[in-house]
Motif scaffolding. Structure first.
Motif, PDB file in Angstrom:
ATOM      1  N   ALA A 132       0.848  -1.191   0.000  1.00 17.69           N
ATOM      2  CA  ALA A 132       0.000   0.000   0.000  1.00 17.69           C
ATOM      3  C   ALA A 132       0.884   1.241   0.000  1.00 17.69           C
ATOM      4  CB  ALA A 132      -0.931   0.010   1.207  1.00 17.69           C
ATOM      5  N   TYR A 133       0.400   2.285  -0.655  1.00 21.90           N
ATOM      6  CA  TYR A 133       1.135   3.529  -0.800  1.00 21.90           C
ATOM      7  C   TYR A 133       0.173   4.682  -0.540  1.00 21.90           C
ATOM      8  CZ  TYR A 133       4.457   0.471  -3.180  1.00 21.90           C
ATOM      9  OH  TYR A 133       5.320  -0.558  -3.470  1.00 21.90           O
ATOM     10  N   TYR A 134       0.625   5.677   0.238  1.00 21.11           N
ATOM     11  CA  TYR A 134      -0.212   6.838   0.532  1.00 21.11           C
ATOM     12  C   TYR A 134       0.608   8.094   0.338  1.00 21.11           C
ATOM     13  CZ  TYR A 134      -3.352  10.038   3.005  1.00 21.11           C
ATOM     14  OH  TYR A 134      -4.179  11.089   3.334  1.00 21.11           O
ATOM     15  N   ASP A 135       0.051   9.051  -0.438  1.00 17.89           N
ATOM     16  CA  ASP A 135       0.782  10.275  -0.747  1.00 17.89           C
ATOM     17  C   ASP A 135       0.719  11.299   0.369  1.00 17.89           C
ATOM     18  OD1 ASP A 135      -1.797  11.269  -0.911  1.00 17.89           O
ATOM     19  OD2 ASP A 135      -1.533  12.206  -2.883  1.00 17.89           O
ATOM     20  N   GLY A 136       0.006  10.975   1.461  1.00 14.01           N
ATOM     21  CA  GLY A 136      -0.045  11.863   2.615  1.00 14.01           C
ATOM     22  C   GLY A 136      -1.066  12.960   2.529  1.00 14.01           C
TER      23      GLY A 136
END
Length: 497
Positions: free
Chosen positions: A335-339
């Motif tokens: 999972a990846y989150y750009d904030g």
């Protein structure tokens, strides 16, 4: 209760929560904690009999309903009836026979009314808890109990008002009285020293790709490109299931169930992903706006940019901060989150040349919106600020310049189908942000262009690093801006002057 990051999070340990389910509700600036015991998840075989038991020590258990959107006005009226002296049991047991998918599979909601005190209706007047019942295929093997219903979302003060109510759903398993947990169920081994993740490892020169990875991407404007490469616009508010793998067994290589929730608000004038919450095995943790990692109990989990990955306690997962994204790897998914407003989920069990096949136990918007129980796979509160619509929200005035957000997939993607391309979600997101007289903000343009590039890199295993022309040339300017939009952190994950 521990208050952190604008969220009310139970400080109980996972073991304690397995004994009881704490539902926390904040209404009209008054905190009312109500204890409701209700099985959050149950699996039964076709033809079996099963029982749902809901108990509250203080409130009156009104009823258990199935697959029903609750009407707030109707429940308030019913609350007045209970306040006038009706006596009901504190425990309600409802039995079902000859289980089948058509009649019994779905979300069951237990409604507890709080009555009155000194002639005044208690505020809030009622609470709810949910239970998901899955009727298995005959060949399926039941998995350990796992939650799919977060506590009722609590309105909290936003950094950028007005913002819909938000929640961190951290109610782990509550053993069913009719489905005991098997004590012999093996616990997955947690890595002590996890290997350094290589989610962006590029192919060597001249190598031909053996397919692509299945990626689900959440874009600003309420657009989700699912694992099949189809971009769809949804009305999103509060908490929705993004992806979950619930059924595990002898025929399944995944030894533990996992769930990913997305919590949405309105940011920069449009729908945005404000947090990603993960349940893996029996543990829960969350990525929040501003690149904050929060563990159960509200404990902040520090990460540092471009340093070795750090293991999330009591899980097979590790996290790192790199390429302006919180990056998570849990063995069978990443999972990846750009904030700030976009995120991605990648299935990494294998690269494939075929479209991903949804299996029994796979739920969430990353597969489709065919929940049958909740609008757009929404869980928790579904009224007030959290109310959503199933009406088609797709903008009908798409702008021709939105094609600039599509990216060319590598030659190796030819013939793989739409799911391996890099255009559906980004182009549709641009259309939503620029619908009619609306115009995407600079922050939205940067986030969208970045999300398009990251999605394509994840699908085709190319480096995540890159330059986005619509983002500030000074990387520190972007990082400081994103950080300022989240909750305060003593030690930011990056170093900038």
């Amino acid at each position: 209760l521990y208050q952190a990051s604008g969220l009310l999070i139970s400080s109980l340990t996972v073991e304690a929560i397995m004994i009881r389910l704490v539902v926390v509700m904040l209404f009209a600036m008054q905190l009312h904690a109500e204890l409701i015991n209700f099985t959050p998840f149950m699996e039964v075989y076709p033809g079996d009999n099963f029982e749902l038991v809901c108990q509250s020590d203080e409130g009156v258990v009104g009823r258990i309903v199935m697959n029903e959107d609750l009407d707030e006005a109707e429940l308030l009226t019913e609350s007045f009836r209970y306040a006038k002296g009706r006596t009901e049991p504190f425990l309600l047991s409802q039995k079902y026979t000859n289980a089948n998918k058509k009649e019994h599979e779905g979300v069951y909601t237990c409604i507890v009314f709080h009555g009155s005190r000194d002639g005044t209706l208690i505020n809030p007047s009622y609470s709810t808890a949910e239970s998901l019942v899955i009727v298995l295929d005959n060949a399926s093997t039941p998995s350990p109990t796992m939650p799919v219903n977060p506590p009722t979302p609590t309105p909290t003060e936003s950094v950028n008002p007005p913002t819909p109510s938000r929640t961190m759903p951290v109610n782990p398993p509550n053993p069913s009285p009719t489905m005991p947990v098997n004590p012999s169920t093996p616990t997955p081994t947690m890595p002590v020293n996890p290997p350094t993740p290589t989610p962006t490892e590029p192919e060597g020169p001249g190598e031909v790709s053996m397919g692509a990875s299945h990626v689900c991407s959440i874009f600003p404007g309420g657009v989700i490109e699912s694992f099949d490469g189809l971009g769809s616009t949804y009305d999103l508010a509060c908490t929705h299931v993004l992806a979950a793998h619930m059924v595990t067994g002898a025929d399944d290589l995944i030894p533990y169930p996992w769930f990913i929730y997305g919590t949405f608000d309105v940011h920069e004038g449009n729908i945005a992903l404000m947090s990603m919450t993960f349940f893996v095995g029996k543990s829960a943790f969350e990525f929040q706006r501003g690149w904050l990692v929060s563990l159960e109990g509200g404990k902040k989990f520090p990460v540092k940019e471009n340093q070795n990955p750090v293991t999330i306690p009591n899980t097979p997962c590790y996290v790192m901060f790199q390429d302006k994204h919180l990056q998570l790897r849990c063995g069978f998914f990443e999972a990846y989150y750009d904030g700030i407003m976009s995120g991605h989920v990648r299935l990494i069990s294998m690269r494939s040349s075929e479209q991903f096949e949804k299996r029994n136990g796979n739920i969430g918007l990353c597969w489709d919106a065919q929940s049958g129980w909740r609008k757009n796979w929404q869980v928790g509160r579904t009224y007030g600020d959290c109310q959503v619509s199933l009406a088609d929200k797709t903008c009908k005035t798409l702008k021709p310049n939105c094609a600039q957000y599509a990216r060319d997939a590598p030659f190796s993607a030819q013939g793989l189908g739409a799911w391996a391309q890099c255009k559906s979600g980004p182009v549709q997101s641009c259309g939503e942000l620029n619908c009619g007289d609306n115009k995407a903000s600079g922050v939205q343009e940067c986030a969208l262009q970045q999300a398009s590039r990251i999605m394509c890199s994840l699908k085709h295993s190319t480096p995540l690093s890159g330059v986005d022309s619509k983002c500030p040339g000074d990387a520190c300017a972007w990082k400081k801006d994103v950080l300022s939009r989240g909750c305060p952190q003593d030690t930011p994950p990056f170093r900038c002057p």
